[in-house]
Design a protein around this motif. Structure first.
Motif, short mmCIF file in Angstrom:
data_model
loop_
_atom_site.label_atom_id
_atom_site.label_comp_id
_atom_site.label_asym_id
_atom_site.label_seq_id
_atom_site.Cartn_x
_atom_site.Cartn_y
_atom_site.Cartn_z
N GLY A 1 0.77 -0.52 65.75
CA GLY A 1 1.28 -0.18 66.93
C GLY A 1 2.60 0.45 66.63
O GLY A 1 2.83 1.43 67.65
N VAL A 2 3.34 -0.18 66.22
CA VAL A 2 4.98 0.60 65.99
C VAL A 2 4.93 1.92 65.63
O VAL A 2 5.51 2.70 65.82
CB VAL A 2 5.71 -0.50 65.04
N PRO A 3 4.09 2.16 64.39
CA PRO A 3 4.05 3.69 63.76
C PRO A 3 3.50 4.57 65.08
O PRO A 3 4.20 5.60 65.07
CB PRO A 3 2.97 3.66 62.50
N ILE A 4 2.54 4.20 65.87
CA ILE A 4 1.89 5.07 66.97
C ILE A 4 2.99 5.09 67.78
O ILE A 4 3.48 6.50 68.42
CB ILE A 4 0.75 4.37 67.30
N VAL A 5 3.58 4.38 68.50
CA VAL A 5 4.74 4.38 69.51
C VAL A 5 5.73 5.10 69.02
O VAL A 5 6.38 6.04 69.60
CB VAL A 5 5.04 3.37 70.01
N MET A 6 6.24 5.04 67.46
CA MET A 6 7.28 5.88 67.02
C MET A 6 6.87 7.38 67.03
O MET A 6 7.55 8.22 67.09
CB MET A 6 7.60 5.37 65.53
N LYS B 1 13.24 5.72 71.25
CA LYS B 1 12.93 5.25 72.30
C LYS B 1 11.73 4.36 72.47
O LYS B 1 11.84 3.34 73.02
CB LYS B 1 13.01 6.08 73.46
N GLY B 2 10.78 4.72 71.75
CA GLY B 2 9.44 4.21 71.48
C GLY B 2 9.68 2.83 70.64
O GLY B 2 9.13 1.82 70.98
N ILE B 3 10.60 2.99 69.67
CA ILE B 3 10.71 1.87 68.67
C ILE B 3 11.74 1.02 69.40
O ILE B 3 11.56 -0.34 69.28
CB ILE B 3 11.57 2.47 67.66
N GLY C 1 8.99 -0.76 71.37
CA GLY C 1 7.82 -1.37 70.62
C GLY C 1 8.22 -2.52 69.72
O GLY C 1 7.44 -3.37 69.43
N MET C 2 9.39 -2.56 69.07
CA MET C 2 9.87 -3.68 68.01
C MET C 2 9.93 -4.84 68.86
O MET C 2 9.44 -5.95 68.22
CB MET C 2 11.09 -3.39 67.50
N PRO C 3 10.53 -5.20 70.07
CA PRO C 3 10.57 -6.46 70.84
C PRO C 3 8.84 -6.94 71.05
O PRO C 3 8.80 -8.02 71.09
CB PRO C 3 11.23 -6.24 71.97
N ILE C 4 8.11 -5.82 71.52
CA ILE C 4 7.07 -6.08 71.78
C ILE C 4 6.20 -6.83 70.34
O ILE C 4 5.50 -7.96 70.77
CB ILE C 4 5.91 -4.98 72.14
N MET C 5 6.31 -6.33 69.32
CA MET C 5 5.55 -6.80 68.16
C MET C 5 6.37 -8.11 67.57
O MET C 5 5.58 -9.11 67.24
CB MET C 5 6.10 -5.82 66.85
N ILE C 6 7.85 -8.52 67.86
CA ILE C 6 8.28 -9.78 67.82
C ILE C 6 7.66 -10.64 68.56
O ILE C 6 7.23 -11.85 68.00
CB ILE C 6 9.86 -9.33 67.88
N PHE C 7 7.36 -10.54 69.83
CA PHE C 7 6.95 -11.59 70.73
C PHE C 7 5.32 -11.70 70.29
O PHE C 7 4.97 -12.89 70.38
CB PHE C 7 7.18 -11.15 72.03
N HIS C 8 4.68 -10.57 69.90
CA HIS C 8 3.18 -10.82 69.50
C HIS C 8 3.27 -11.81 68.44
O HIS C 8 2.41 -12.59 68.19
CB HIS C 8 2.63 -9.55 69.35
N ASN C 9 4.14 -11.67 67.35
CA ASN C 9 4.16 -12.59 66.41
C ASN C 9 4.30 -14.11 66.89
O ASN C 9 3.69 -14.87 66.41
CB ASN C 9 5.48 -12.33 65.32
N ILE C 10 5.01 -14.32 68.03
CA ILE C 10 5.46 -15.53 68.31
C ILE C 10 4.11 -16.01 68.89
O ILE C 10 3.59 -17.13 68.62
CB ILE C 10 6.39 -15.70 69.46
#
Length: 298
Positions: A106-111, A117-119, A122-131
């Motif tokens: 996901g992160v590479p695609i939004v980047m 701005k995508g990063i 995108g990074m907070p979304i990835m972080i919460f998905h980890n939780i």
């Protein structure tokens, strides 16, 4: 073609490498999944929370990600009730549709699609998905092994859940970890995603294709790749967020099933053949669905 060449092709080649390796050597995959879950993932989670700052966008990330997951779980439970799924099969379905591959995919695609701005979103979304994966994901994967009490015990046994708060505190108070320690953390963390993807490829090598319920696989892929981003889109229309953040949330919700779901399915015996097949097929189908979605949103 750029998305396929830069993001999809490397992912598929790693899957293929694991597939071929397992066909030749036929290793015990559960031992590898144990290493990945209890040793490698904690380092990756710590690295992520230590390096990535949390900002005001995190509130909307928590809200949207939680509501999308809740909607998908409710939808999955309804489908399971209608089709009379046994408990392990329902858990496998929920594991597959609830948790997107927001990290290495996901992160590479939004980047690629939205730049810096995508990063930022995108990074907070990835972080919460980890939780969510380390708590709700573990709960779902272990639900068929003894109910709520057993599932909660397994959540408490996940070492990755114990590194989140220390990493956040070190990040927020700008406490620098000595370079030698950080090199070791980075070395282990950076191997985690490729190893998880190799394990997925290895698991796929053991899937007897004749026994696969392709109707169930296609349904799960449809929920993951089409229904999930639709839920995200209509939810975002109700929130005061800008257009780029809305697009990133929708794109991240449209990711294929996370490779971690296969790890948990193997470790906790939650129909790993079904889960790993959904992960692979949803990844292949996402080439088309994400291309269409990106054209609509950019």
């Amino acid at each position: 073609m750029s998305i396929f060449e830069n993001v999809m092709l490397p992912v598929l080649l790693i899957f293929l490498s694991g597939f071929i390796f397992q066909k030749i050597f036929n290793l015990n995959i559960k031992s590898l999944s144990t290493v990945a879950i209890y040793l490698l993932l904690p380092f990756l989670v710590f690295q992520t929370f230590y390096k990535e700052p949390l900002n005001s966008n995190f509130f909307y990330v928590i809200l949207t990600s939680s509501l999308i997951l809740l909607a998908l779980i409710l939808l999955g439970v309804i489908i399971g009730h209608v089709f009379h799924y046994k408990r392990s099969h329902l858990d496998a379905l929920l594991l597959s549709i609830g948790f997107p591959n927001s990290g290495n995919y996901g992160v590479p695609i939004v980047m690629f699609a939205f730049g810096n701005k995508g990063i930022l979103y995108g990074m907070p979304i990835m972080i919460f998905h980890n939780i969510l994966m380390g708590t709700v994901g573990v709960y779902v994967a272990t639900d068929n092994q003894g109910g709520m009490k057993t599932a909660l015990k397994m959540i408490l046994k996940q070492p990755m859940n114990y590194v989140i708060i220390p990493a956040i505190l070190l990040n927020q108070y700008h406490i620098v970890i000595p370079g030698n320690f950080m090199k070791s953390i980075n070395l282990i963390a950076n191997t985690t995603i490729p190893i998880i993807m190799l394990i997925l490829g290895m698991q796929l090598a053991e899937v007897p294709l004749r026994r696969i319920n392709w109707g169930g696989v296609n349904l799960a892929c449809f929920l993951r790749l089409v229904i999930s981003p639709l839920i995200a889109y209509f939810l975002c229309l109700l929130l005061p967020i800008d257009q780029v953040m809305r697009a990133v949330i929708v794109i991240m919700a449209a990711m294929p099933s996370a490779a971690n779901t296969t790890l948990y399915a193997i470790q906790f015996k939650t129909e790993p053949e079904y889960v790993s097949t959904i992960t692979l097929i949803s990844t292949l189908f996402s080439i088309l669905t994400l291309t269409i979605l990106l054209n609509l949103l950019t």
